[in-house]
Design a protein around this motif. Sequence first.
Motif, PDB file in Angstrom:
ATOM      1  N   SER A 133       1.279  -8.189   7.930  1.00 15.15           N
ATOM      2  CA  SER A 133       2.603  -8.450   7.697  1.00 15.15           C
ATOM      3  C   SER A 133       3.133  -7.925   6.434  1.00 15.15           C
ATOM      4  O   SER A 133       1.774  -6.642   5.783  1.00 15.15           O
ATOM      5  CB  SER A 133       3.038 -10.027   7.643  1.00 15.15           C
ATOM      6  OG  SER A 133       2.279 -10.751   7.331  1.00 15.15           O
ATOM      7  N   ASN A 134       4.407  -8.359   5.834  1.00  8.46           N
ATOM      8  CA  ASN A 134       4.641  -7.977   4.506  1.00  8.46           C
ATOM      9  C   ASN A 134       3.638  -8.064   3.411  1.00  8.46           C
ATOM     10  O   ASN A 134       3.785  -9.192   3.171  1.00  8.46           O
ATOM     11  CB  ASN A 134       6.159  -7.774   4.642  1.00  8.46           C
ATOM     12  CG  ASN A 134       7.181  -7.439   4.982  1.00  8.46           C
ATOM     13  OD1 ASN A 134       6.697  -6.366   6.219  1.00  8.46           O
ATOM     14  ND2 ASN A 134       8.071  -8.284   5.127  1.00  8.46           N
ATOM     15  N   SER A 190       3.206  -9.524  -0.433  1.00  7.54           N
ATOM     16  CA  SER A 190       4.449  -9.638  -0.838  1.00  7.54           C
ATOM     17  C   SER A 190       4.322  -9.562  -2.823  1.00  7.54           C
ATOM     18  O   SER A 190       4.942  -9.838  -3.321  1.00  7.54           O
ATOM     19  CB  SER A 190       4.293 -11.339  -0.326  1.00  7.54           C
ATOM     20  OG  SER A 190       3.323 -11.555  -1.073  1.00  7.54           O
ATOM     21  N   HIS A 206       4.865  -1.817  -3.844  1.00  5.03           N
ATOM     22  CA  HIS A 206       4.804  -2.257  -2.097  1.00  5.03           C
ATOM     23  C   HIS A 206       6.269  -1.886  -1.432  1.00  5.03           C
ATOM     24  O   HIS A 206       7.110  -2.541  -2.082  1.00  5.03           O
ATOM     25  CB  HIS A 206       4.183  -3.576  -1.959  1.00  5.03           C
ATOM     26  CG  HIS A 206       4.492  -4.799  -2.627  1.00  5.03           C
ATOM     27  ND1 HIS A 206       5.724  -5.031  -1.875  1.00  5.03           N
ATOM     28  CD2 HIS A 206       4.149  -5.298  -3.494  1.00  5.03           C
ATOM     29  CE1 HIS A 206       5.927  -5.814  -3.391  1.00  5.03           C
ATOM     30  NE2 HIS A 206       5.273  -6.012  -4.134  1.00  5.03           N
ATOM     31  N   GLN A 207       5.721  -1.434  -0.177  1.00  9.20           N
ATOM     32  CA  GLN A 207       7.171  -2.102   1.297  1.00  9.20           C
ATOM     33  C   GLN A 207       6.460  -2.550   2.117  1.00  9.20           C
ATOM     34  O   GLN A 207       5.258  -1.373   3.041  1.00  9.20           O
ATOM     35  CB  GLN A 207       8.203  -0.073   0.608  1.00  9.20           C
ATOM     36  CG  GLN A 207       9.307  -0.214   1.682  1.00  9.20           C
ATOM     37  CD  GLN A 207      10.145   0.934   1.143  1.00  9.20           C
ATOM     38  OE1 GLN A 207       9.505   2.297   1.029  1.00  9.20           O
ATOM     39  NE2 GLN A 207      11.246   1.254   1.827  1.00  9.20           N
ATOM     40  N   GLN A 208       6.967  -3.491   2.792  1.00 15.22           N
ATOM     41  CA  GLN A 208       6.402  -3.946   3.844  1.00 15.22           C
ATOM     42  C   GLN A 208       5.314  -3.280   3.894  1.00 15.22           C
ATOM     43  O   GLN A 208       4.935  -4.699   2.861  1.00 15.22           O
ATOM     44  CB  GLN A 208       6.970  -2.863   5.104  1.00 15.22           C
ATOM     45  CG  GLN A 208       8.410  -2.675   5.368  1.00 15.22           C
ATOM     46  CD  GLN A 208       9.125  -1.839   6.011  1.00 15.22           C
ATOM     47  OE1 GLN A 208       8.246  -1.360   6.566  1.00 15.22           O
ATOM     48  NE2 GLN A 208      10.581  -2.325   6.858  1.00 15.22           N
ATOM     49  N   THR A 209       4.598  -3.228   4.945  1.00 12.39           N
ATOM     50  CA  THR A 209       2.925  -3.716   5.207  1.00 12.39           C
ATOM     51  C   THR A 209       2.062  -2.394   4.346  1.00 12.39           C
ATOM     52  O   THR A 209       0.618  -2.606   3.820  1.00 12.39           O
ATOM     53  CB  THR A 209       2.541  -3.557   6.206  1.00 12.39           C
ATOM     54  OG1 THR A 209       2.897  -2.066   6.914  1.00 12.39           O
ATOM     55  CG2 THR A 209       3.366  -4.501   7.047  1.00 12.39           C
ATOM     56  N   ASN A 210       2.929  -1.193   3.323  1.00 19.61           N
ATOM     57  CA  ASN A 210       1.754  -0.764   2.523  1.00 19.61           C
ATOM     58  C   ASN A 210       1.905  -1.260   1.323  1.00 19.61           C
ATOM     59  O   ASN A 210       3.013  -1.770   0.777  1.00 19.61           O
ATOM     60  CB  ASN A 210       2.970   0.571   2.966  1.00 19.61           C
ATOM     61  CG  ASN A 210       2.845   1.359   4.580  1.00 19.61           C
ATOM     62  OD1 ASN A 210       1.454   0.247   5.585  1.00 19.61           O
ATOM     63  ND2 ASN A 210       3.129   2.502   5.091  1.00 19.61           N
TER      64      ASN A 210
END
Length: 632
Positions: A21-22, A24, A290-294
């Motif tokens: 998931s995302n 953080s 970082h962006q979303q899950t990456n």
Amino acid sequence: MAGAHATKTSWRLQEFVAHSSNVSCLALGRSSGRLLATGGEDCKVNIWGVNKSNCIMSLTGHNNPVECIQFNSSEEQVAAGSQSGSLRVWDLEAAKILRSLSGHKANITSLDFHPFGDYLASGSMDTNIKVWDVRRKGCVFTYKSHSQAVRYLAFSPDGKWLASAGDDSTIKLWDVTAGKTITEFTAHTAAVNIIQFHPNEYLLASGSSDRTIKLWDLEKFKMIGSSDVETGAVRCVVFDPDGGCLYSGASDSLRVYGWEPDRCFDVVPVGWGKVADMAICHDKLIGLSHQQTNVSSYLVDLTRVKRPGGAVVQPTEPSPKGSTLRRSYERPMTTCSGPQRYPSRAPCSESERRSPSSEDEKEENESAAEIRNADDYHEIFQPRNAISRSPPKPGDLFPLFCTSFKTLNEKKNEQKSKTRLYKLCDRLTSPERSNRFSPPPPPPPALQNSFHKGPEVLGDEEAQSQIKKGHDTMCVMLSSRQKNLEAVKAVWGSGDVKNCLDMAVAMNDRSIVVDLLNIVNLKPVLWKLDLCTSILPQIEELLQSKYESYVQTGCMSLKLILKRFWPLISETLKAPPSLGVDITREERLQKCKACFKQLKNLSNVVKTKADQVGRHGSAFKELQLLLAPLDY
């Protein structure tokens, strides 16, 4: 790919999926630049090797999304805070949960480990700051002063101060041992996102959502510099390891700042978007976003960036204003004596101070560290297992600060073999050198013979006679060395480093030269071009010495000279002749020619030693790469 990178200043290293998931939060290990920790909304903490796409270890135990994460200074532990206000600390070497801590009433927003002791500071949206004793699972004390979320925490390099930055636009400086506020800075007009202590001097840098960076003098407690408004909120700042400049990470760019006077030396476009963390390793700056899950990692080649002392911005001979006048941290000399009291601290609640409850123990039992990549795990963590990381367990809680300071500082001193000049006279251990790793003098021949003959009963007078043989000669040599050190100390007090080193060279006592270089290497701003011309011939002798510490000091000094002065030497030698008479330029040209000639000699020495195995072999290989431009 390598050829393409050779012509670029910045490029993307890799992009990979870090969580289910995302993502953080994330944090880089600042000691090695090899480790990355990520926290996600999947409640996990994942450990990665930089430039490797396979997860090394996955840490579980949190029941809420992870909001904040941080390595300790040795990168052997990692702490993570969650939305619920709970904290967990994992031992990465042992691959297990170390502590589960609870006490905050809202999201954990900031973390920092004490540089020496087993202590962890945490900041929260509940506006409180807590300092935890990781070993004893307890809250040592709580600071209550911010009116909004505590966005960032940083211990000073000597561990005596704690700086906090908040969404209330303020920066507060706390005395760790007294448990009270020292001062407060209020010049920012929006949330302060990042604060960083200068690695050597009493300076603090801060970056804010008001899109400015400010520098604070921690002796006079006043602002000494402020940047122009950047394109977006400042999220990351990091000082160069030698303290000569400050790097700022903003939206899609890296900026290089100097101070006194304020100046932006370079702006480097980097496509990292909103950069989340930065670290410097071997003249490369690593930035992560970082962006979303990456998660994406970027590299900036700092040898191609304009900075003070670089190839484009040529330094003048005098030091920058304030660089030699401002007070420096005294990390090796940090000591405490007697019990410490904290009269001004807000006491922790009884639940925070009590022994761990069954619920805490249950949470620790449910936490796990799953090794995902055994090869990388063994490569990074297993070599450290031979080193004892924990100091002896003290009896009292508060004096633990003192014990930890002293024990770990002594270990660092032994590992680095560095000491202050004014303590040299008390540590004379051999006629050849003053540092503690000197080989002991051989026993008198008579004693050597007695070793081979086997045990022999001696009378008291005969035994004393055997022991005293050579004693008078040793005393004369040590007395001579002490006089030399006292003479050098007197000149050092005048602030003339070159004259001090010239005196040491004239004494024909190489150990004194080594001691002085160890001090100058701790503060690279003391290096000047004319100092290089004097010391390069001495470095050539040190690199060929039979003493390991002499070789180590020579390598470190040569590395600093090449990084700080080779761009200047190269550009000066390549520059066309100037019109008219420029005495300053002509003097600099002659110094550069002398340095170039000596560096060529050193290049031949380094090439012959680059095939060695072990620590010095890798050091000589690195020097060989740094010296390679001399052949073009």
